[in-house]
Design a protein around this motif. Structure first.
Motif, PDB file in Angstrom:
ATOM      1  N   HIS A  59       0.777  -1.089   0.064  1.00 15.59           N
ATOM      2  CA  HIS A  59      -0.158   0.017   0.077  1.00 15.59           C
ATOM      3  C   HIS A  59       0.900   1.307   0.009  1.00 15.59           C
ATOM      4  O   HIS A  59       0.309   2.210   0.046  1.00 15.59           O
ATOM      5  CB  HIS A  59      -1.006  -0.035   1.215  1.00 15.59           C
ATOM      6  N   ILE A  60       2.229   1.225   0.162  1.00 20.06           N
ATOM      7  CA  ILE A  60       2.969   2.386   0.063  1.00 20.06           C
ATOM      8  C   ILE A  60       3.406   2.407  -1.391  1.00 20.06           C
ATOM      9  O   ILE A  60       4.140   1.825  -1.775  1.00 20.06           O
ATOM     10  CB  ILE A  60       4.071   2.092   1.177  1.00 20.06           C
ATOM     11  N   LYS A  61       3.189   3.861  -1.770  1.00 15.34           N
ATOM     12  CA  LYS A  61       3.459   4.048  -3.298  1.00 15.34           C
ATOM     13  C   LYS A  61       4.614   5.213  -3.205  1.00 15.34           C
ATOM     14  O   LYS A  61       5.192   5.597  -2.147  1.00 15.34           O
ATOM     15  CB  LYS A  61       2.400   4.718  -3.918  1.00 15.34           C
ATOM     16  N   GLY A  62       5.119   5.560  -4.304  1.00 13.42           N
ATOM     17  CA  GLY A  62       6.404   6.357  -4.501  1.00 13.42           C
ATOM     18  C   GLY A  62       7.505   6.175  -3.945  1.00 13.42           C
ATOM     19  O   GLY A  62       7.913   4.892  -4.119  1.00 13.42           O
ATOM     20  N   ASP A  63       8.529   6.997  -4.005  1.00 17.14           N
ATOM     21  CA  ASP A  63       9.724   6.697  -4.015  1.00 17.14           C
ATOM     22  C   ASP A  63      10.464   5.990  -2.684  1.00 17.14           C
ATOM     23  O   ASP A  63      10.026   6.750  -1.640  1.00 17.14           O
ATOM     24  CB  ASP A  63      10.750   8.127  -4.005  1.00 17.14           C
ATOM     25  N   LYS A  64      10.672   4.680  -2.703  1.00 20.47           N
ATOM     26  CA  LYS A  64      10.813   3.952  -1.556  1.00 20.47           C
ATOM     27  C   LYS A  64      12.267   4.440  -0.858  1.00 20.47           C
ATOM     28  O   LYS A  64      12.143   4.206   0.400  1.00 20.47           O
ATOM     29  CB  LYS A  64      11.321   2.562  -1.844  1.00 20.47           C
ATOM     30  N   THR A  65      13.135   5.103  -1.328  1.00 17.12           N
ATOM     31  CA  THR A  65      14.115   5.706  -0.463  1.00 17.12           C
ATOM     32  C   THR A  65      13.801   6.769   0.338  1.00 17.12           C
ATOM     33  O   THR A  65      14.111   7.212   1.532  1.00 17.12           O
ATOM     34  CB  THR A  65      15.128   6.451  -1.665  1.00 17.12           C
ATOM     35  N   ILE A  66      12.938   7.662  -0.092  1.00 13.14           N
ATOM     36  CA  ILE A  66      12.341   8.817   0.657  1.00 13.14           C
ATOM     37  C   ILE A  66      11.628   8.326   1.960  1.00 13.14           C
ATOM     38  O   ILE A  66      11.621   8.641   3.130  1.00 13.14           O
ATOM     39  CB  ILE A  66      11.503   9.654   0.113  1.00 13.14           C
ATOM     40  N   TRP A  67      10.911   7.211   1.639  1.00 18.33           N
ATOM     41  CA  TRP A  67      10.110   6.459   2.722  1.00 18.33           C
ATOM     42  C   TRP A  67      11.260   5.929   3.970  1.00 18.33           C
ATOM     43  O   TRP A  67      11.108   6.314   5.285  1.00 18.33           O
ATOM     44  CB  TRP A  67       9.437   5.121   2.226  1.00 18.33           C
ATOM     45  N   ALA A  68      12.404   5.417   3.323  1.00 19.81           N
ATOM     46  CA  ALA A  68      13.178   4.915   4.393  1.00 19.81           C
ATOM     47  C   ALA A  68      14.243   6.022   4.770  1.00 19.81           C
ATOM     48  O   ALA A  68      14.442   5.547   6.024  1.00 19.81           O
ATOM     49  CB  ALA A  68      14.556   4.167   3.314  1.00 19.81           C
ATOM     50  N   ILE A  73       5.402  15.327  -1.752  1.00 23.31           N
ATOM     51  CA  ILE A  73       6.413  14.790  -2.567  1.00 23.31           C
ATOM     52  C   ILE A  73       6.469  13.245  -3.104  1.00 23.31           C
ATOM     53  O   ILE A  73       6.610  13.084  -4.257  1.00 23.31           O
ATOM     54  CB  ILE A  73       7.868  14.818  -2.063  1.00 23.31           C
ATOM     55  N   LEU A  74       5.929  12.593  -2.141  1.00 28.75           N
ATOM     56  CA  LEU A  74       5.770  11.115  -2.531  1.00 28.75           C
ATOM     57  C   LEU A  74       4.613  11.073  -3.302  1.00 28.75           C
ATOM     58  O   LEU A  74       4.345  10.028  -4.531  1.00 28.75           O
ATOM     59  CB  LEU A  74       5.254  10.145  -1.194  1.00 28.75           C
ATOM     60  N   SER A  75       3.357  11.860  -3.264  1.00 27.44           N
ATOM     61  CA  SER A  75       2.371  11.850  -4.242  1.00 27.44           C
ATOM     62  C   SER A  75       2.856  12.012  -5.714  1.00 27.44           C
ATOM     63  O   SER A  75       2.433  11.175  -6.473  1.00 27.44           O
ATOM     64  CB  SER A  75       1.433  12.891  -3.829  1.00 27.44           C
ATOM     65  N   VAL A  76       3.904  13.182  -5.640  1.00 23.68           N
ATOM     66  CA  VAL A  76       4.222  13.423  -7.240  1.00 23.68           C
ATOM     67  C   VAL A  76       5.017  12.316  -7.631  1.00 23.68           C
ATOM     68  O   VAL A  76       4.907  11.701  -8.602  1.00 23.68           O
ATOM     69  CB  VAL A  76       5.355  14.622  -6.970  1.00 23.68           C
TER      70      VAL A  76
END
Length: 395
Positions: A7-16, A368-371
């Protein structure tokens, strides 16, 4: 765990990066909170740690919720939010209360929660999105200065004027970031130069008025003056925090004195917020400080990766507008702790304690992750951002 990542979308590095900064913040906040417990006599170290953990968990919820929203909605949403933040800023200026004996003209209290909310941080975020919206909608047009004064600079001026009396550093950061976004967005340089001049004139006028009527804004201009003077010519009393921060950094050495073993945390009044970077270096040394700097640098780099993949002008300007202030704020906080910049009161994003800073940083990261998660947005979708339609779809 697989369900969560699904369910987590977007740049995985930013999540990390968010996860790493959140985890790394626990020990410094827990250690530095002894100052508040034993010197101020409020709460417990465990209580401050739990509060910080709760704020970060809420921050994760904000990121998750925001990154699920198609980023084109933020464009029209900024128009809806603009009058709301102006009302909040006016209310904040007029409340005139105190929190813990300190001037609380930057905060409003959230009822039934007991947490102060810094409205200027929300206003800055909304303003950045609003500026990105204006520039993207006028990218293919010839910008007329008179029209832009009313459509762009009047709302900007209204917000900045309301933030300025209580928080000069935040006003300056927002103004500089807006200039950066307008430059990247193709706003004519000759007009930007005029806006810079107008801003300096407005600041000078404010200082003169504040000096002429000191009772209206007590101690604000004098506080700015003292901070600048003490940076260049520090005296023993006013440079107390900076000196303790320098001692903490010098004591840390290459690997630090160890977790929880900081001595200067007992003397730095803002050890959990403004000067937490000094405590990190004291306890974890230059290695710990370099790790923190590297993480923020990586976040900065990932923003450009997102920008490179973005297919719309608004997406590009949105990432720059809400992302760069995070890096700028972190840089200023670390520069203050190392005595490279006058004291400003800016926290270290996602590491310092404080609800508003964490929440608004998480909101920006969510945008940012939405983009980065969007693959099908077009410029036409962004332009079709009528605020009334957005309200209707939301309801």
């Amino acid at each position: 765990m697989k369900t969560i990542f699904k369910h987590i979308k977007g740049d995985k590095t930013i999540w990390a990066i968010f996860a790493v900064l959140a985890i790394l913040s626990f020990m410094p906040v827990y250690s530095a909170s002894t100052n508040l417990v034993y010197l101020v006599g409020s709460g417990s170290t465990l209580g401050y740690l739990v509060k910080h953990m709760v704020l970060l968990i809420m921050g994760f919820g904000i990121i998750y919720g925001v990154h699920k929203i198609p980023y084109r909605y933020f464009s029209g949403g900024s128009v809806i939010m603009m009058p709301i933040v102006i009302i909040l800023l006016i209310f904040t200026l007029t409340q005139g209360t105190t929190i813990g004996g300190a001037n609380a003209s930057r905060w409003i209290n959230i009822p039934f929660v007991g947490i102060g909310f810094q409205t200027s941080t929300l206003a800055g975020l909304v303003l950045m999105v609003y500026v990105a919206r204006y520039l993207s909608r006028n990218k293919e047009k010839e910008i007329k200065f008179k029209e832009s004064l009313f459509q762009l600079w009047l709302p900007v001026a209204a917000v900045l004027i309301l933030i300025l009396p209580a928080n000069f550093s935040t006003t300056a950061i927002i103004f500089v970031m807006i200039l950066v976004v307008t430059f990247i967005g193709g706003y004519p340089i000759k007009y930007i130069a005029f806006i810079i001049g107008a801003g300096l004139v407005a600041l000078t006028f404010f200082v003169l008025v504040a000096k002429a009527f000191p009772d209206a804004m007590p101690n604000r201009v004098q506080t700015w003056k003292n901070r600048i003077e003490n940076f260049s010519n520090p005296d023993e009393k006013e440079a107390y925090q900076v000196e303790k921060a320098k001692i903490a950094i010098a004591t840390g050495g290459p690997i630090g004195v160890g977790p929880g073993k900081s001595v200067q945390k007992n003397f730095l009044p803002q050890s959990t917020s403004d000067f937490i970077f000094a405590i990190i270096i004291e306890e974890y040394g230059l290695a710990g400080g370099f790790l923190i700097v590297s993480i923020y640098f990586l976040l900065f780099f990932r923003m450009f990766v997102v920008i490179r993949k973005t297919t719309t002008i608004f997406g590009t300007l949105l990432v720059v507008g809400v992302g760069c202030p995070i890096i700028f704020q972190a840089t200023i906080n670390m520069a203050v702790a190392t005595n490279l910049f006058p004291v400003t009161g800016q926290t270290l994003p996602l590491i310092s304690s404080g609800g508003t800073s964490i929440w608004m940083t998480c909101f920006a990261l969510g945008m940012i992750l939405s983009v980065s998660a969007s693959k099908e947005e077009t410029e036409e979708d962004i332009l079709d951002d009528n605020p009334l339609n957005i309200l209707h779809e939301t309801i």
